[in-house]
Design an enzyme around this catalytic site. Structure first.
Site, short mmCIF file in Angstrom:
data_model
loop_
_atom_site.label_atom_id
_atom_site.label_comp_id
_atom_site.label_asym_id
_atom_site.label_seq_id
_atom_site.Cartn_x
_atom_site.Cartn_y
_atom_site.Cartn_z
N CYS A 152 0.80 -1.22 0.00
CA CYS A 152 0.00 0.00 0.00
C CYS A 152 0.83 1.27 0.00
O CYS A 152 0.29 2.37 -0.08
CB CYS A 152 -0.95 -0.01 1.20
SG CYS A 152 -1.91 -1.53 1.31
N HIS A 287 -2.62 8.26 5.67
CA HIS A 287 -2.89 6.93 5.13
C HIS A 287 -4.29 6.50 5.54
O HIS A 287 -5.06 6.01 4.72
CB HIS A 287 -1.83 5.94 5.62
CG HIS A 287 -1.92 4.59 5.00
ND1 HIS A 287 -1.87 4.39 3.63
CD2 HIS A 287 -2.05 3.35 5.56
CE1 HIS A 287 -1.96 3.10 3.37
NE2 HIS A 287 -2.09 2.45 4.52
N GLU A 298 -0.79 5.47 13.19
CA GLU A 298 -0.47 6.66 12.41
C GLU A 298 -0.75 7.93 13.21
O GLU A 298 0.04 8.88 13.18
CB GLU A 298 -1.26 6.68 11.10
CG GLU A 298 -0.92 7.89 10.24
CD GLU A 298 -1.61 7.92 8.88
OE1 GLU A 298 -1.22 8.76 8.04
OE2 GLU A 298 -2.53 7.10 8.67
N LYS A 317 -9.66 8.16 2.17
CA LYS A 317 -10.21 6.81 2.09
C LYS A 317 -11.64 6.73 2.63
O LYS A 317 -12.31 5.72 2.43
CB LYS A 317 -9.30 5.82 2.81
CG LYS A 317 -7.98 5.55 2.09
CD LYS A 317 -7.20 4.46 2.80
CE LYS A 317 -5.89 4.14 2.09
NZ LYS A 317 -4.88 5.20 2.26
N HIS A 322 -9.89 1.88 0.08
CA HIS A 322 -8.47 1.57 0.02
C HIS A 322 -8.13 0.91 -1.30
O HIS A 322 -8.58 -0.20 -1.59
CB HIS A 322 -8.09 0.66 1.19
CG HIS A 322 -6.62 0.55 1.44
ND1 HIS A 322 -5.67 1.07 0.58
CD2 HIS A 322 -5.92 -0.02 2.47
CE1 HIS A 322 -4.48 0.84 1.05
NE2 HIS A 322 -4.59 0.18 2.20
N PHE A 381 1.48 -3.12 4.11
CA PHE A 381 1.82 -4.44 4.64
C PHE A 381 3.30 -4.71 4.40
O PHE A 381 3.86 -4.33 3.36
CB PHE A 381 0.99 -5.52 3.95
CG PHE A 381 -0.42 -5.66 4.46
CD1 PHE A 381 -0.90 -4.86 5.49
CD2 PHE A 381 -1.27 -6.60 3.90
CE1 PHE A 381 -2.20 -5.01 5.96
CE2 PHE A 381 -2.57 -6.76 4.36
CZ PHE A 381 -3.03 -5.96 5.39
#
Length: 394
Positions: A152, A287, A298, A317, A322, A381
């Site tokens: 991502c 993010h 985050e 998002k 996503h 990830f």
């Protein structure tokens, strides 16, 4: 200007202007559709709305391209409006799963009808470099054409790599971006079984009720050009890429480091690369996946770097969902548009504050602002972290 932290320290070079934007998202086809969707939330993730491949490809070509490659090429086409030396023009594009739809359908065909029925186009359609290759061939650009595949964070890393091509002088212009079309039932089942997807079907970044992300697909592209050349030809300069950084959590294959240490170091390196201090950042495109662990990590990282409440924060998002490797590219386009259009979109889905999250989340209505430095975050990830710093032109 500095750009990029490499083995030998910062890469110093030419200023990098953003002179083109393209987007294919769940909000629709085009940058204006994305922006309108962010300001007036009506959809949450899912497939690209209003996309018709016959508007961009002939019937045969469309059949021979997986959707992720189609999206890559369409987003790049939208962004490019200049003639360049093809030997000095490059492509850095990202994907996470490549032609997953094509691979899955051919596995079924093999199982049901045998090896002789497998398409000879399978390999070129499924390979992760098909999008970047398609862009370079469509435009006739003969400079570097490469793929970033860091989950991502890949879209952000690809834009960083494209900027380095321009800053170093290897290219006069480069396209950076990312594409994904991985909403196959098997992929959705896998994400659901690892409890990453929202069970409520809502994307609620940083909200106390967040319960996972909503999948989407699409692509986005930025055209990056040597700043003085862009100014001399009278190009619209949307923003300047002033800094970038990449780090790794070295913690877990899916979970972020709980203290946000990898994200902290990435943000700090990106700011140092841009030559600015935390107080000069006015906005962060987070993010913000809407997952419990990622949003908390985050938020803690942002607070460590910027204090409380810190800059104005948005996660797009809440609208787009996503997009995996496309996410960072879509969010980079949104970050640039906040500068160009002097407005910060709200975080859709954010209604109930989480007492453990103390950042300043923009929500409810779009917020007019005096553009300043914008930080765009992507965390993937595998512990991959990527950050970009955009500045208003001038």
């Amino acid at each position: 200007m500095q750009l990029g932290i490499g083995a030998d320290g910062p890469i110093r070079g030419r200023r990098v202007a953003v002179t083109g934007l393209g987007a294919v998202t769940c909000c629709g086809v085009g940058v204006d559709a994305l922006w309108d969707g962010l300001l007036h939330p009506m959809v949450v993730g899912g497939e690209v709305r209003g996309y018709d491949p016959t508007e961009f490809f002939g019937p045969k070509e469309a059949r021979q391209l997986d959707r992720f490659a189609q999206y890559s090429m369409v987003a790049a086409d939208m962004a490019v409006e200049l003639a360049v030396d093809p030997a000095k023009a490059g492509v850095m594009f990202a994907t996470g799963v490549g032609g997953l739809d094509t691979l899955a359908s051919q596995v079924v065909l093999y199982t049901e009808k045998g090896a002789d029925r497998v398409s000879p186009r399978l390999v070129p359609m499924m390979m992760v470099n098909a999008g970047a290759a398609g862009i370079s061939m469509r435009l006739g650009w003969r400079g570097p054409s490469e793929v970033i595949c860091t989950a991502c964070a890949a879209g952000t890393h690809a834009i960083s790599a494209a900027a380095r091509l321009v800053a170093s002088g290897r290219c006069d212009v480069a396209i950076g971006g990312g594409s994904e079309a991985g909403m196959h039932p098997v992929a959705l089942a896998a994400f659901a079984n690892m409890t990453a997807l929202s069970t409520s079907g809502h994307s609620r970044p940083f909200d106390a009720r967040r319960d996972g992300f909503v999948m989407t697909e699409g692509a986005a592209a930025l055209v990056l050009e040597e700043y003085d050349h862009a100014a001399a030809r009278g190009a619209t300069i949307y923003a300047e890429v002033a800094g970038a950084a990449s780090t790794a959590d070295a913690h877990h294959i899916t979970a972020p480091a709980p203290d946000g240490s990898g994200a902290v170091s990435c943000m700090e390196l990106a700011l140092a690369d841009a030559g600015i201090t935390p107080d000069q950042v006015g906005h962060i495109n987070a993010h913000g996946t809407s997952t419990p662990l990622n949003d908390l990590a985050e938020a803690r990282a942002i607070t460590k770097v910027f204090g409380e409440p810190g800059p104005l924060v948005t996660s797009t998002k809440g609208v787009t969902g996503h997009g995996l490797a496309a996410a960072g590219a879509i969010e980079a386009v949104a970050a640039v548009l906040t500068i160009h259009r002097a407005t910060i979109p709200p975080t859709a889905g954010y209604e109930e504050p989480d007492p453990e999250i103390t950042i300043h989340v923009v929500h409810g209505e779009p917020m007019p602002w005096e553009p300043a430095a914008v930080l765009s975050n992507s965390f993937g990830f595998g512990g991959h972290n990527g950050c970009l710093v955009f500045l208003p032109p001038g």
